[in-house]
Scaffold this active site. Sequence first.
Site, PDB file in Angstrom:
ATOM      1  N   HIS A 158     102.364  42.628  19.636  1.00 38.66           N
ATOM      2  CA  HIS A 158     101.500  41.840  19.576  1.00 38.66           C
ATOM      3  C   HIS A 158     100.283  42.049  19.863  1.00 38.66           C
ATOM      4  O   HIS A 158      99.310  41.196  20.519  1.00 38.66           O
ATOM      5  CB  HIS A 158     101.665  39.750  19.833  1.00 38.66           C
ATOM      6  N   ASP A 194     110.850  41.848  13.618  1.00 35.80           N
ATOM      7  CA  ASP A 194     110.894  41.010  14.579  1.00 35.80           C
ATOM      8  C   ASP A 194     110.531  40.324  12.942  1.00 35.80           C
ATOM      9  O   ASP A 194     109.527  40.502  12.651  1.00 35.80           O
ATOM     10  CB  ASP A 194     109.737  41.875  15.422  1.00 35.80           C
ATOM     11  N   HIS A 196     108.491  37.386  13.494  1.00 35.75           N
ATOM     12  CA  HIS A 196     107.400  37.115  13.927  1.00 35.75           C
ATOM     13  C   HIS A 196     105.759  38.416  13.497  1.00 35.75           C
ATOM     14  O   HIS A 196     106.188  39.698  13.405  1.00 35.75           O
ATOM     15  CB  HIS A 196     106.307  36.866  15.425  1.00 35.75           C
ATOM     16  N   ASP A 283     115.025  38.545  17.204  1.00 33.86           N
ATOM     17  CA  ASP A 283     114.924  36.549  16.469  1.00 33.86           C
ATOM     18  C   ASP A 283     114.671  36.164  15.657  1.00 33.86           C
ATOM     19  O   ASP A 283     114.676  35.374  14.944  1.00 33.86           O
ATOM     20  CB  ASP A 283     113.473  36.836  17.715  1.00 33.86           C
TER      21      ASP A 283
HETATM   22  N1  Q9C Z   1     105.723  28.144  23.970  1.00 35.03           N
HETATM   23  C1  Q9C Z   1     107.680  38.267  20.250  1.00 35.03           C
HETATM   24  O1  Q9C Z   1     108.616  37.911  19.716  1.00 35.03           O
HETATM   25  N2  Q9C Z   1     105.096  31.618  20.385  1.00 35.03           N
HETATM   26  N3  Q9C Z   1     106.571  37.787  20.540  1.00 35.03           N
HETATM   27  C2  Q9C Z   1     105.575  30.659  21.746  1.00 35.03           C
HETATM   28  C3  Q9C Z   1     106.321  28.051  22.848  1.00 35.03           C
HETATM   29  C4  Q9C Z   1     105.310  32.586  21.279  1.00 35.03           C
HETATM   30  C5  Q9C Z   1     106.769  35.719  20.151  1.00 35.03           C
HETATM   31  C6  Q9C Z   1     106.088  29.403  21.736  1.00 35.03           C
HETATM   32  C7  Q9C Z   1     105.912  33.704  19.859  1.00 35.03           C
HETATM   33  C8  Q9C Z   1     106.212  35.221  20.621  1.00 35.03           C
HETATM   34  C9  Q9C Z   1     107.515  39.396  20.272  1.00 35.03           C
HETATM   35 ZN    ZN Z   2     109.151  37.570  17.460  1.00 33.99          ZN
END
Ligand code: Q9C
Ligand code: ZN
Length: 341
Positions: A158, A194, A196, A283
């Site tokens: 990200h 991933d 995301h 994930d």
């Molecule tokens: N606080 C990766 O998997 N959203 N990043 C969090 C709850 C962020 C995931 C919402 C998700 C980021 C690398």
């Molecule tokens: Zn992720």
Amino acid sequence: MRVIYSTDQERHAPLGEFNRGVLGQPYERPQRARELVGGLRSAGLTIETPDAFPVDPIARVHDAGYLAFLESVHSEWRAAGRDGDAFPLAFPIRSFRSDRPPVSLDGRVSYYAFDISTVITEGTWQTIRASADCALTAARDLVHDGRSLALCRPPGHHAGRDFFGGYCFINNAAVAAQALRDAGAERVAILDVDYHHGNGTQAIFYDRSDVLYASIHADPATDFPYFLGYADETGMGAGEGANCNIPLPRGTVWSTYSDALDVALGRVKAFGADATVVSLGIDTFAADPLSHFQLTNDDFAKLGAALGTLGTPTMFVMEGGYAIDDLGANLVRILHGIEGT
Ligand code: Q9C
Ligand code: ZN
């Protein structure tokens, strides 16, 4: 498979994270790394420590002012008499100016951050340098090793040239891809599995034809990072056609995922890369607390088997995965799938 990890990567320890309106335990915490390491060790794998690299290869994909900010911000935070973690207070959205960082401490944190779930702690700089060192060590030796796993933590995909968010500060996969280019690979493919979308990786290489970015991820219409990752983002300028997004709906199971993976692998193979970097998030697991795909334990062996068909030297860079109790075992399933063992 060579695995690279440093215990320095446990020094970034956020105090908390807002989730569903409530401040709780951070999802992205040092225990993630310890679970991954524990799983690999019980499967009989040896883990090597990375070599320490200078900041130069990181500065090939990140802005110098951004890196200087990351290095100094936490001591500035403490020097200002503040407790806790460094945290943004505002965001330069539409109609705000986003062409230069403000002077004040809060202004700069707010300028470089894009979410509130990614905070800077006392150990963050040391941790993200060690995480990048894993990727750089794996990249340096990839032609010799053929396959390797950089056990990066925190993740990276990200993070963009001058921004952090999504638990990411230095884009380890992008740093590795650029290091491979600088070591002589003419074309490098990045395959991101991933849950995301890797908005940072896409942004870094969006106008380049020498690095393909292909990603399978949750539809940004419903999921983080919300503002990038749609199928019509195909690259820009010289990079037109070298970006491939495959967004999938919440609830996706292996049969649908597998079809998308075939498409993405086809794109990577057709690109004719000299080396491949896999942004390996786990994930996509059904029990992941942040995510909404439905991949099972067994599906990760199938994912590994599919990734094992990549014909080029391939390095795997760890990204997300928050179902703490299953992290190590799922990573081992992927590695066995890759090796066909
Ligand atoms: N606080 C990766 O998997 N959203 N990043 C969090 C709850 C962020 C995931 C919402 C998700 C980021 C690398
Ligand atoms: Zn992720």
